[in-house]
Design a protein around this motif. Structure first.
Motif, PDB file in Angstrom:
ATOM      1  N   GLU A  48       0.845  -1.186   0.000  1.00 12.25           N
ATOM      2  CA  GLU A  48       0.000   0.000   0.000  1.00 12.25           C
ATOM      3  C   GLU A  48       0.885   1.243   0.000  1.00 12.25           C
ATOM      4  OE1 GLU A  48      -3.967   1.610   2.304  1.00 12.25           O
ATOM      5  OE2 GLU A  48      -2.928  -0.150   3.041  1.00 12.25           O
ATOM      6  N   GLU A  82      -2.322  12.295  -4.653  1.00 12.45           N
ATOM      7  CA  GLU A  82      -2.590  11.029  -5.331  1.00 12.45           C
ATOM      8  C   GLU A  82      -1.579  10.714  -6.419  1.00 12.45           C
ATOM      9  OE1 GLU A  82      -6.633  10.908  -6.638  1.00 12.45           O
ATOM     10  OE2 GLU A  82      -7.422  11.087  -4.611  1.00 12.45           O
ATOM     11  N   THR A  83      -0.729  11.681  -6.765  1.00 10.42           N
ATOM     12  CA  THR A  83       0.259  11.468  -7.821  1.00 10.42           C
ATOM     13  C   THR A  83       1.672  11.242  -7.300  1.00 10.42           C
ATOM     14  OG1 THR A  83       0.592  13.855  -8.050  1.00 10.42           O
ATOM     15  CG2 THR A  83      -1.057  12.823  -9.487  1.00 10.42           C
ATOM     16  N   GLN A 116      -2.755  -1.965  -3.478  1.00 14.11           N
ATOM     17  CA  GLN A 116      -3.779  -0.924  -3.544  1.00 14.11           C
ATOM     18  C   GLN A 116      -3.594  -0.154  -4.844  1.00 14.11           C
ATOM     19  OE1 GLN A 116      -6.067  -1.864  -1.381  1.00 14.11           O
ATOM     20  NE2 GLN A 116      -6.384   0.220  -0.743  1.00 14.11           N
ATOM     21  N   ASP A 117      -4.678   0.099  -5.568  1.00 13.80           N
ATOM     22  CA  ASP A 117      -4.610   0.759  -6.868  1.00 13.80           C
ATOM     23  C   ASP A 117      -4.174   2.218  -6.795  1.00 13.80           C
ATOM     24  OD1 ASP A 117      -5.330  -1.504  -8.216  1.00 13.80           O
ATOM     25  OD2 ASP A 117      -7.448  -0.998  -8.306  1.00 13.80           O
ATOM     26  N   LYS A 118      -4.589   2.918  -5.744  1.00 15.77           N
ATOM     27  CA  LYS A 118      -4.269   4.340  -5.695  1.00 15.77           C
ATOM     28  C   LYS A 118      -3.487   4.674  -4.427  1.00 15.77           C
ATOM     29  CE  LYS A 118      -8.669   5.716  -3.699  1.00 15.77           C
ATOM     30  NZ  LYS A 118      -9.784   6.641  -3.811  1.00 15.77           N
ATOM     31  N   VAL A 119      -2.894   5.852  -4.457  1.00 19.12           N
ATOM     32  CA  VAL A 119      -2.104   6.342  -3.332  1.00 19.12           C
ATOM     33  C   VAL A 119      -3.049   6.858  -2.250  1.00 19.12           C
ATOM     34  CG1 VAL A 119      -0.393   8.044  -2.610  1.00 19.12           C
ATOM     35  CG2 VAL A 119      -0.194   6.963  -4.857  1.00 19.12           C
ATOM     36  N   GLN A 120      -2.888   6.357  -1.035  1.00 18.99           N
ATOM     37  CA  GLN A 120      -3.680   6.833   0.102  1.00 18.99           C
ATOM     38  C   GLN A 120      -3.066   8.129   0.606  1.00 18.99           C
ATOM     39  OE1 GLN A 120      -6.478   5.106   1.151  1.00 18.99           O
ATOM     40  NE2 GLN A 120      -6.024   3.828  -0.633  1.00 18.99           N
TER      41      GLN A 120
END
Length: 94
Positions: free
Chosen positions: A27, A33-34, A87-91
């Motif tokens: 994760e 998010e980038t 996890q697909d995206k940045v937390q």
């Protein structure tokens, strides 16, 4: 191991889906998010077991850090993980 090869190996393991335990979860966290500046690698030996976490931090995008990505592959290989999740995206860090 170069960055592309490490990322491809991780992606290939993730695409297999759930194949049992031990399980490795990956994760990424960051201020946006980038940009991921932190990664948590969780290890679960068996169902209902408490996860053991390994955390890595970086000033730049940790997803592009060859050393960290290679280390994640070594962790996966060392524990002989049957399942790898990502996890697909940045937390977002708070």
């Amino acid at each position: 191991m170069n960055l592309d090869k490490s990322q491809k190996r991780i992606s290939k393991r993730v695409k297999r889906g759930f194949c049992g335990y031990p399980l490795i979860s990956i994760e990424y966290f960051g201020l946006s998010e980038t940009l991921a500046t932190k990664v948590e690698v969780g290890f679960i030996q068996e169902e209902n077991a408490e996860p053991m976490l390994e955390t890595f931090n970086s000033e730049s995008d940790i997803r592009q850090d060859e050393t960290v990505q290679t280390t994640i592959i070594k962790i996966i290989d060392r524990v002989d993980a049957k399942t790898v999740t990502l996890q697909d995206k940045v937390q977002l860090l708070k």
